[in-house]
Design an enzyme around this catalytic site. Sequence first.
Site, PDB file in Angstrom:
ATOM      1  N   ASP A 233       0.839  -1.198   0.000  1.00 34.86           N
ATOM      2  CA  ASP A 233       0.000   0.000   0.000  1.00 34.86           C
ATOM      3  C   ASP A 233       0.870   1.242   0.000  1.00 34.86           C
ATOM      4  O   ASP A 233       1.389   1.660   1.028  1.00 34.86           O
ATOM      5  CB  ASP A 233      -0.923  -0.001   1.221  1.00 34.86           C
ATOM      6  CG  ASP A 233      -1.882   1.184   1.212  1.00 34.86           C
ATOM      7  OD1 ASP A 233      -2.050   1.796   0.139  1.00 34.86           O
ATOM      8  OD2 ASP A 233      -2.458   1.486   2.270  1.00 34.86           O
ATOM      9  N   LYS A 240       1.562   7.766   0.980  1.00 36.58           N
ATOM     10  CA  LYS A 240       2.019   7.752   2.362  1.00 36.58           C
ATOM     11  C   LYS A 240       3.430   8.347   2.449  1.00 36.58           C
ATOM     12  O   LYS A 240       4.224   8.229   1.511  1.00 36.58           O
ATOM     13  CB  LYS A 240       2.089   6.310   2.890  1.00 36.58           C
ATOM     14  CG  LYS A 240       0.778   5.588   3.030  1.00 36.58           C
ATOM     15  CD  LYS A 240       1.037   4.159   3.490  1.00 36.58           C
ATOM     16  CE  LYS A 240      -0.246   3.356   3.589  1.00 36.58           C
ATOM     17  NZ  LYS A 240      -1.072   3.752   4.742  1.00 36.58           N
ATOM     18  N   ARG A 314     -11.190  -0.725   2.557  1.00 33.84           N
ATOM     19  CA  ARG A 314     -12.651  -0.865   2.651  1.00 33.84           C
ATOM     20  C   ARG A 314     -13.291  -0.974   1.274  1.00 33.84           C
ATOM     21  O   ARG A 314     -14.358  -1.586   1.128  1.00 33.84           O
ATOM     22  CB  ARG A 314     -13.232   0.294   3.448  1.00 33.84           C
ATOM     23  CG  ARG A 314     -13.028   1.673   2.847  1.00 33.84           C
ATOM     24  CD  ARG A 314     -13.118   2.774   3.871  1.00 33.84           C
ATOM     25  NE  ARG A 314     -11.962   2.785   4.757  1.00 33.84           N
ATOM     26  CZ  ARG A 314     -11.799   3.634   5.771  1.00 33.84           C
ATOM     27  NH1 ARG A 314     -12.749   4.524   6.039  1.00 33.84           N
ATOM     28  NH2 ARG A 314     -10.733   3.589   6.520  1.00 33.84           N
TER      29      ARG A 314
END
Length: 469
Positions: A233, A240, A314
């Site tokens: 990710d 990030k 999600r």
Amino acid sequence: MNDCFELHNAAQATTLIPLDANLFDAWLERQPERMRNWVKASRFQARAGHHLALPETDGCVRRILVGIDLEATTWAVADLPGKLREGVYTLDCDWTPERRVQAAIGWGLGSYRFERYRRSDAPRARLSLAGLDNDQVKRVEHTVAAIGLVRDLINTPAEDMMPEHLAESAEQLGKTFGATVRQVVGDDLLEAHYPSIHQVGRASHHAPRVIDLQWGDDAHPQVTLVGKGVCFDTGGLDIKPGNGMRLMKKDMGGAAHVLGLAHLIMAAGLPVRLRVLIGAVDNAIDGNAFRPGDVITTRKGLTVEVDNTDAEGRLVLCDLLTQACEETPALIIDFATLTGAARVAVGTEIAAFLTDASELVHDLYRHAEKQEDPCWRLPLHEPYRELLESSVADLANSGSTPYAGAITAGLFLKAFVPQTQPWIHFDVMAWNTRARPGRPKGGEALGVRAVFAWLEERFSTPQDPDYRD
């Protein structure tokens, strides 16, 4: 047989004598003066983390005192595999078979080594399982193997644990236990109605996929496990920072958890029809990466505005939960490394979970305590649902404030699960940030042993499993 265990008592096995502070004085009084003097001179304390070799008159060591915490059965001897010399050891205590099983599991988990890239030739201490019956031995072996699988998958760096590699692991698990495994890969996800999974994973040259494992008798109640398999990710276009990306090989930890739990269910032959659904993606950055402000029409038909591309887990789960609910199973359980907010709430060593099925919570807590595998419920506080409102879609994929992030993530997922469907969502760290007995630093299974024990009780009549040891 795992190489940290010995099935039979070896003739030259060294005896481990576990003692807590309440038993220590009485034991010491029964020893000859020479031994009492040795123990006192060594300043041994009967508490966790302390052990003392007891030399005999010929200089050989055949017994070792082990300090224990009476409340920590699983971890009572879990630190010893890394401290004792090579050889076979046996427990000398009046513990029940159940407690011996728990201690043996802890020993096995304490023997874990991740050796894919750096082999260790260090000799292993082995614990004798003599005195346990065949079912108890298998329980120890399969628990240690299942948790080891979870740890191995999480510890493997992303280059060697992309969606295709995760699928290979599921295929191997299915082959071991006679399950069927199929995949939906790449653009076929759109035709098969997994738009959210496709959108999250389409920017990577490692094609996104759905992994679908099925096992068991159709006549039995269905249990569906759903796992987040974000193999790395970056955060997507909402990238990030470096320190936030460093451990993101573990973002497929939810998928690892459901595979480990599936291992336990199939090994025990639980009378369930098991289905495991994993969304495996690489949240990469490229010209076709999904963007903040995009609107996704999900499998359920709900539209979702992408508020943040780093709230991708999600989106992976929502299509799978919709699919799981289409069969109205007896129970749906999902695992995901979903939010930092859950870590703020319960720390890194407790599995946070959310559910509206309040009747399930007491039993889950009971097994979590018994297995020393802590879990804690967070509320699905419905008034926070408005924090997911969008002006252009049915809902947004992240909350409008930094508060209650684990709860709003749970409420997002709840939008894809009918109120009548029993469902539990686990939000886990999947990583030990510090080493403890039986729990080395690195990838970790949180809540898996507790959930399995609960499922085993709930679906309590086992089948005759047909699998290879």
